[in-house]
Write an enzyme that holds these catalytic residues in place. Structure first.
Site, mmCIF file in Angstrom:
data_model
loop_
_atom_site.group_PDB
_atom_site.id
_atom_site.type_symbol
_atom_site.label_atom_id
_atom_site.label_comp_id
_atom_site.label_asym_id
_atom_site.label_seq_id
_atom_site.Cartn_x
_atom_site.Cartn_y
_atom_site.Cartn_z
ATOM 1 N N GLU A 186 0.820 -1.216 0.000
ATOM 2 C CA GLU A 186 0.000 0.000 0.000
ATOM 3 C C GLU A 186 0.849 1.260 0.000
ATOM 4 O OE1 GLU A 186 -3.420 -1.890 2.949
ATOM 5 O OE2 GLU A 186 -2.218 -0.188 3.586
ATOM 6 N N CYS A 206 2.952 8.651 1.592
ATOM 7 C CA CYS A 206 3.430 7.704 2.609
ATOM 8 C C CYS A 206 3.762 6.402 1.888
ATOM 9 C CB CYS A 206 2.321 7.498 3.639
ATOM 10 S SG CYS A 206 2.727 6.272 4.867
ATOM 11 N N CYS A 243 5.147 -6.889 7.866
ATOM 12 C CA CYS A 243 6.092 -6.326 8.831
ATOM 13 C C CYS A 243 6.313 -7.310 9.972
ATOM 14 C CB CYS A 243 5.541 -5.009 9.384
ATOM 15 S SG CYS A 243 6.674 -4.221 10.557
ATOM 16 N N CYS A 281 -1.808 -2.428 14.778
ATOM 17 C CA CYS A 281 -1.531 -2.185 13.359
ATOM 18 C C CYS A 281 -1.958 -3.365 12.485
ATOM 19 C CB CYS A 281 -0.028 -1.918 13.211
ATOM 20 S SG CYS A 281 0.544 -1.868 11.514
ATOM 21 N N CYS A 333 -2.424 1.996 7.938
ATOM 22 C CA CYS A 333 -1.448 1.084 7.376
ATOM 23 C C CYS A 333 -1.929 -0.371 7.394
ATOM 24 C CB CYS A 333 -0.181 1.238 8.224
ATOM 25 S SG CYS A 333 1.132 0.172 7.773
HETATM 26 S S1 SF4 Z 1 3.246 0.054 13.208
HETATM 27 FE FE1 SF4 Z 1 2.851 -1.678 11.819
HETATM 28 S S2 SF4 Z 1 4.196 -1.315 10.050
HETATM 29 FE FE2 SF4 Z 1 4.930 0.008 11.728
HETATM 30 S S3 SF4 Z 1 6.529 -1.199 12.764
HETATM 31 FE FE3 SF4 Z 1 4.601 -1.634 13.854
HETATM 32 S S4 SF4 Z 1 3.769 -3.473 12.834
HETATM 33 FE FE4 SF4 Z 1 5.336 -2.603 11.488
#
Ligand code: SF4
Length: 364
Positions: A95, A117, A124, A131, A350
């Site tokens: 994304e 962004c 991740c 998140c 995100c």
């Molecule tokens: S907020 Fe989401 S993308 Fe950012 S480091 Fe944490 S898990 Fe990873």
């Protein structure tokens, strides 16, 4: 993408010069022509490089190609925020989001200045509990070409063809993934974005955001290629362990000590990002703890109201709760600025759009 061909989007400037001299047997300076078409010109086809002779274009096309990302979905919010779901060469989806700096003048108005962004990893590994990307898990690092490919896809969508007067003015590496865990590709992407014969982005217009990774932070700071933002989100170790289990492996005290030592340019300040989650990290004791941290650093604090994601028990703060927290911070002499959550009607947080696609609820 033909496997036997070199993808011009994956070559750094020294690699392109080497390719031009050693593979094409052309003069070194001609790398500039190709670089300009690939980055400033944003062409998708070697046949569009019209200042190369037909013979040269045929020779180049025999050994190279231009790997652009495919746009799988685009959603435009009522506030002008535009979210893209992009498909990489191996079918993975990532994304990127365009956030207008000014309010659009009319529906669909995309001529305002934008901040983009961008993502650096597919998924991740950091597993932050608030998140959607963290819930996807880690698939792989993105390459340099894929990282900048997000900018090129957004420029193509906007019809942004003049790097000297760009619509996309600022870049934030704050999308899917932890940039410092993919440091080599991130540094290469910054050098390529800033190259004067290409997109010529100023380092002052780029911010890279980390959740606090020990390895690589110093090297990133010494590169001077972009500003640093640190996702703090919790002002004490215990709460950080709950919200950001992997990031908290680097104890908060050590993270703050290392930020005290971080190589800053004159007048540069570190940005501390703080997601405000109602009832979780916005209490009076958190104000006191934040004040202690901020008093040690040359930093500014961005407050971002939590944008609820499905499957979490967290709640967004009401405007009154947010204002109360902000005022309490100001009373402690902390420069705290509330950043509006944008694009809430298009799953702009995100990882949300990819998660929605995986769940089969695409509206495309
Ligand atoms: S907020 Fe989401 S993308 Fe950012 S480091 Fe944490 S898990 Fe990873």
């Amino acid at each position: 993408m033909p496997l036997d061909k070199v993808d011009l989007c994956e070559l750094t400037w020294p690699e392109l010069e080497k390719f031009v001299v050693e593979t094409l047997c052309w003069k070194r300076f001609r790398a500039q022509q190709i670089w300009r078409w690939v980055w400033a010109g944003n062409v998708s086809d070697i046949s569009s490089m019209t200042d190369l002779s037909l013979r040269d274009r045929e020779q180049l096309a025999g050994s190279a190609c231009i790997g652009r990302l495919r746009t799988a979905d685009v959603r435009v919010s009522s506030d002008g925020t535009t979210k893209f779901l992009l498909q990489l060469g191996d079918g993975e989806l990532i994304e990127t989001v365009l956030i207008p700096s000014d309010a659009p003048q009319r529906p669909g108005d995309l001529t305002v200045r934008m901040t983009q962004c961008i993502s650096t990893q597919v998924g991740c590994p950091m597993a932050c509990s608030f998140c959607s990307t963290g819930k996807l898990g880690f698939r792989r690092n993105m390459t340099m070409g894929e990282i900048i490919g997000q900018v090129q896809a957004a420029r193509a969508y906007l019809g942004d063809t003049r790097p000297e007067r760009p619509i996309i003015r600022n870049l934030v590496y704050m999308g899917m993934g932890e940039p410092l865990l993919n440091l080599d590709a991130v540094l290469d992407s910054l050098k390529t974005l800033q190259h004067p014969h290409g997109l010529a982005f100023s380092p002052r217009r780029i911010t890279v955001s980390t959740c606090g990774i020990q390895k690589g932070m110093r090297e990133f700071g010494e590169s001077g290629l972009a500003y640093l933002a640190v996702s703090l989100h919790a002002p004490n170790q215990q709460l950080r362990e709950q919200l950001m289990p992997r990031a908290s492996a680097w104890p908060l005290d050590e993270l703050v000590a290392s930020l005290e030592d971080y190589p800053l340019k004159a007048r540069e300040r570190i940005t501390l990002e703080y997601l405000v989650i109602a009832g979780v990290n916005d209490q009076p004791e958190h104000v006191r703890q934040l004040a202690r941290i901020c008093s040690r650093l040359k930093a500014k604090l961005n407050l971002i109201p939590y944008n609820p994601t499905p499957g979490t028990a967290y709640r967004a703060p009401t405007p009154e709760e947010l204002l109360r927290f902000e005022k309490a911070l100001w009373q402690k002499d902390i420069t705290a600025i509330v950043r509006k959550s944008k694009g809430q009607d298009i799953e702009a947080a995100c990882g949300q759009l990819r998660a929605a696609h995986e769940a089969g609820v695409s509206r495309a």
